[in-house]
Design a protein around this motif. Structure first.
Motif, short mmCIF file in Angstrom:
data_model
loop_
_atom_site.label_atom_id
_atom_site.label_comp_id
_atom_site.label_asym_id
_atom_site.label_seq_id
_atom_site.Cartn_x
_atom_site.Cartn_y
_atom_site.Cartn_z
N LYS A 150 0.67 -1.25 0.09
CA LYS A 150 0.03 -0.06 0.01
C LYS A 150 0.96 1.16 0.04
CE LYS A 150 -3.70 -2.65 2.21
NZ LYS A 150 -4.55 -3.08 3.44
N SER A 151 0.86 1.98 -0.75
CA SER A 151 1.91 2.65 -0.92
C SER A 151 2.19 3.56 0.14
CB SER A 151 1.94 3.52 -2.21
OG SER A 151 0.86 4.41 -2.24
N ASP A 152 1.13 4.34 0.75
CA ASP A 152 1.31 5.24 1.79
C ASP A 152 0.86 4.37 3.35
OD1 ASP A 152 1.84 7.23 -0.03
OD2 ASP A 152 0.00 8.46 0.66
N ALA A 153 1.99 4.17 3.86
CA ALA A 153 1.80 2.97 4.94
C ALA A 153 2.60 3.37 6.05
CB ALA A 153 2.05 1.69 4.34
N CYS A 154 2.31 2.87 7.16
CA CYS A 154 2.97 3.19 8.48
C CYS A 154 3.25 2.19 9.45
CB CYS A 154 2.54 4.44 9.41
SG CYS A 154 2.01 5.97 8.07
N THR A 155 4.37 2.20 10.05
CA THR A 155 4.64 0.89 11.00
C THR A 155 4.67 1.27 12.51
OG1 THR A 155 5.71 -0.15 9.26
CG2 THR A 155 6.13 -1.11 11.49
N GLY A 156 4.22 0.48 13.36
CA GLY A 156 4.31 1.05 14.69
C GLY A 156 4.73 -0.33 15.70
N LEU A 157 5.61 0.15 16.41
CA LEU A 157 6.20 -1.11 17.52
C LEU A 157 5.69 -0.48 18.83
CD1 LEU A 157 9.54 -1.50 16.06
CD2 LEU A 157 7.66 -2.79 15.16
N LEU A 158 5.56 -1.61 19.70
CA LEU A 158 5.18 -1.00 21.19
C LEU A 158 6.06 -1.94 22.11
CD1 LEU A 158 2.26 -1.39 19.19
CD2 LEU A 158 1.27 -0.05 21.29
N VAL A 159 6.37 -1.35 23.35
CA VAL A 159 7.12 -2.05 24.34
C VAL A 159 6.45 -1.72 25.83
CG1 VAL A 159 9.42 -2.62 25.29
CG2 VAL A 159 9.06 -2.21 22.76
N MET A 197 4.05 -0.75 -6.33
CA MET A 197 4.47 -2.07 -5.49
C MET A 197 4.45 -3.36 -5.95
SD MET A 197 5.02 -1.36 -2.24
CE MET A 197 4.46 -2.52 -1.16
N ASP A 198 3.89 -3.47 -7.24
CA ASP A 198 3.97 -4.43 -8.16
C ASP A 198 4.29 -4.35 -9.53
OD1 ASP A 198 1.29 -4.02 -9.51
OD2 ASP A 198 0.62 -4.13 -7.52
N ASN A 205 7.03 -5.91 -5.25
CA ASN A 205 8.16 -5.48 -4.44
C ASN A 205 7.78 -5.40 -2.98
OD1 ASN A 205 10.05 -4.49 -6.58
ND2 ASN A 205 8.49 -2.92 -7.07
N GLU A 206 8.86 -6.21 -2.21
CA GLU A 206 8.69 -6.23 -0.72
C GLU A 206 8.27 -4.92 -0.23
OE1 GLU A 206 8.21 -9.05 0.39
OE2 GLU A 206 9.52 -10.46 -0.41
N ARG A 207 7.71 -4.92 0.88
CA ARG A 207 7.20 -3.51 1.68
C ARG A 207 7.86 -3.77 3.06
NH1 ARG A 207 6.80 0.22 5.03
NH2 ARG A 207 5.15 1.92 4.67
N ALA A 208 8.97 -3.25 3.58
CA ALA A 208 9.54 -3.33 4.55
C ALA A 208 9.37 -2.49 5.58
CB ALA A 208 11.10 -3.29 4.35
#
Length: 572
Positions: free
Chosen positions: A45-54, A358-359, A369-372
């Motif tokens: 998804k081209s505009d995309a975000c990632t969140g990590l929580l601890v 993305m493809d 294409n991978e989305r990291a």
């Protein structure tokens, strides 16, 4: 207001405290000297975000941490600031859509609002997001609150994560929600939550939502795919939800079973191939570093929707540090079957980046294409760190960087800061106007050089990146102590001190990154690599530059050339 020199003031402010003044002064002076060296050293998804929580019991120092990459091809990486204020009776707030700038309407302003720096406020409350979209028919374009306004209005009005959930859900209940499905990380100095929300369709006010508290000894993540499965309806302490979250799904035909078997994700954002391979795979890449059993989910994240989904959170096999989260945000699936530095798309210099779309299609067959987690179109990346053993004005640090986390520097910005550093300020350049004092533009300049020679340049980038981030780890404890002494006597003075520190470190780091860019351009110009000796570019006995190295390409790339054009290029 008189501008103060805090380097000299440190020498007198902490007298009589438990802080070792001489060591603090030495540490501070060393840091500032290092900054000056960085600024004036000529060779260095081209505009995309990632969140990590601890959770706080899952971190090495007892802090709660979350992270966020604001990934968008049209976002300028600036750090925004809303100062604390008291508002007159009848004051109104104009709501503006975060992504487009479109005015959505006006709502009553709160009587008092809090100081907000980026995605964190002065009470150590932080909120971030990732968009999962979900069912398009649930979007209500007539709503007045979009996901971005929901975050930044709430940060100005709430002190804790639980209060934030209440504010957010009340806002969409009263004024309507106009965005697609969202996952929110909501954290304070004691706990972290994931809340997922989606609209109820055209003309229907309110939203469908569920919020789950992450256990203190666990870690979690979300990346553009709804992740909450079964809802523990009876656990009122750790689970909150809208009263119609199940009944609405039944009404719309999204679900037919019992409440206990209901899955928010399956009802409102069903898995598909892209939701797994481009989204859940990022969560898996983070989880697998801290739980060996996560390897069993590899086929699932590679796109097999029939397999068992991953848990919302896991108990890690060791506690995580700030450095672990920084590295987590720099991930390109290294060490997995999806390692972006290993396939031919990485090119001759092992670049873990793939340009959009993305493809792509070859001979009628579609490929991806991978989305990291780390991706080139990031506007800014943050790690809010929340520390309950310090006063709120000192305990909250927003570790802020511009552009892609892989080539960003996470600089400390205290959440009680009274202004943002010039290098992060909106208006210091924009997406169409370059600025040599903008961290966004300086980091993008360096990154765009590195894309073409990644395996070489990333070594030089890592060295400076580590140098800066390590220096912050050394100086921040001393800054905390000095600020705590000031805070006991004069809280306002402590805030000014922390503002000065946040601004000076960020601006110095940006200037250092500019020097890095100049160094990279000189060292790698025209595909060559200049020889170095004792930290300087090598010269012959007469002072002239020596011949550079000609590294060419690696064997893997030469073999790819031979496969496609070997007969044409063979030396006879």
């Amino acid at each position: 207001m008189v501008k103060k020199n805090y380097n000299s003031e440190l020498q007198t402010t902490v007298v009589g405290s438990s802080v070792n003044v001489r060591d603090l002064r030495k540490c501070t002076n060393r840091f500032l000297a290092l900054s000056l060296l960085f600024i004036f050293a000529g060779i260095l998804k081209s505009d995309a975000c990632t969140g990590l929580l601890v959770g706080r019991k899952a971190s090495t120092d007892g802090s709660v941490m979350i992270s966020y990459s604001a990934d968008s091809h049209s976002l300028y990486g600036a750090l925004y600031h809303w100062p604390a204020a008291v508002w007159p009776e009848g004051a109104m707030l104009e709501v503006v859509e975060w992504d487009s700038g479109k005015p959505l309407g006006r709502i009553p302003q709160a009587k008092q609002t809090y100081n907000v720096v980026g995605n964190m406020n002065e009470h150590q409350l932080a909120i971030t997001e990732s968009t999962f979209g979900g069912r398009p028919e649930l979007v209500d374009a007539t709503g007045m609150i979009d996901y971005g306004s929901l975050i930044y209005i709430t940060l100005q009005r709430a002190k804790t994560a639980r209060e934030a959930i209440s504010v957010m859900t009340n806002l969409v209940r009263d004024y309507g929600y106009c965005s697609g499905g969202e996952s929110f990380s909501i954290a304070d100095k004691n706990e972290a939550w994931i809340m997922e929300m989606t609209g109820k369709g055209a003309g229907n006010k309110g939203a469908l939502w569920v919020a789950i508290r992450i256990p203190d000894d666990c870690i979690a993540a979300h990346a553009n795919q709804s992740r909450i499965q079964q809802i523990p309806f009876n656990d009122k302490e750790n689970c909150l939800y809208s009263p119609d979250v199940v009944s609405y799904a039944r009404e719309k035909g999204f679900y037919k079973g019992d409440d206990r078997d209901f899955s928010f994700a399956k009802a409102y954002c069903p898995y598909d191939f892209s939701g797994l391979r481009a989204c859940e795979a990022r969560v898996w890449s983070f989880f697998r570093k801290y739980d060996d059993s996560m390897n069993k989910y590899e086929q699932f994240v590679r796109g097999d929707v029939t397999r068992e989904p991953m848990p919302l959170y896991i108990r890690p096999n060791r506690k995580l540090s700030l450095e672990d989260i920084r590295n987590g945000m720099r991930d390109h699936y290294e060490g997995t079957s999806m390692d972006m530095t290993k396939d031919p798309g990485a090119g001759p210099y092992k670049s873990p980046y793939r340009w959009r779309p993305m493809d792509f299609t070859v001979d009628g067959k579609k490929y991806l294409n991978e989305r990291a987690i780390a991706t080139q179109q990031t506007g800014f990346v943050i790690i809010p760190q929340l520390r309950n053993w310090l006063p709120d004005a000192i305990g909250g640090i927003l570790w802020f960087g511009t552009d892609d986390a892989d080539m960003a520097v996470f600089n400390p910005v205290y959440s009680s800061s009274l202004k943002t550093p010039e290098c992060y300020r909106a208006g210091n350049g924009d997406l169409y106007n370059f600025s040599w004092t903008s961290a966004f533009w300086i980091h993008n300049w360096v990154a765009n050089m590195a894309y073409g020679k990644y395996s070489f340049m990333i070594r030089d980038i890592r060295k400076v990146q580590q140098e800066l981030e390590d220096s912050y780890q050394q100086i921040v404890p001393a800054i905390d102590k000095a600020a705590a002494v000031m805070y006991e006597k004069n809280p306002d003075e402590a805030r000014r001190f922390l503002t000065w520190f946040s601004e000076s470190t960020a601006n110095a780091a940006t200037e250092r990154w500019k020097k890095l860019g100049e160094y990279l351009l000189v060292k790698y110009i025209d595909g060559n690599v200049k020889k170095e000796e004792n930290g300087e570019f090598k010269r012959n006995p007469y002072g002239m530059p020596v011949s550079p190295d000609f590294p060419g390409y690696d064997e893997d790339y030469y073999r790819e050339i031979v496969k496609s054009a070997g007969k044409n290029l063979e030396v006879k």
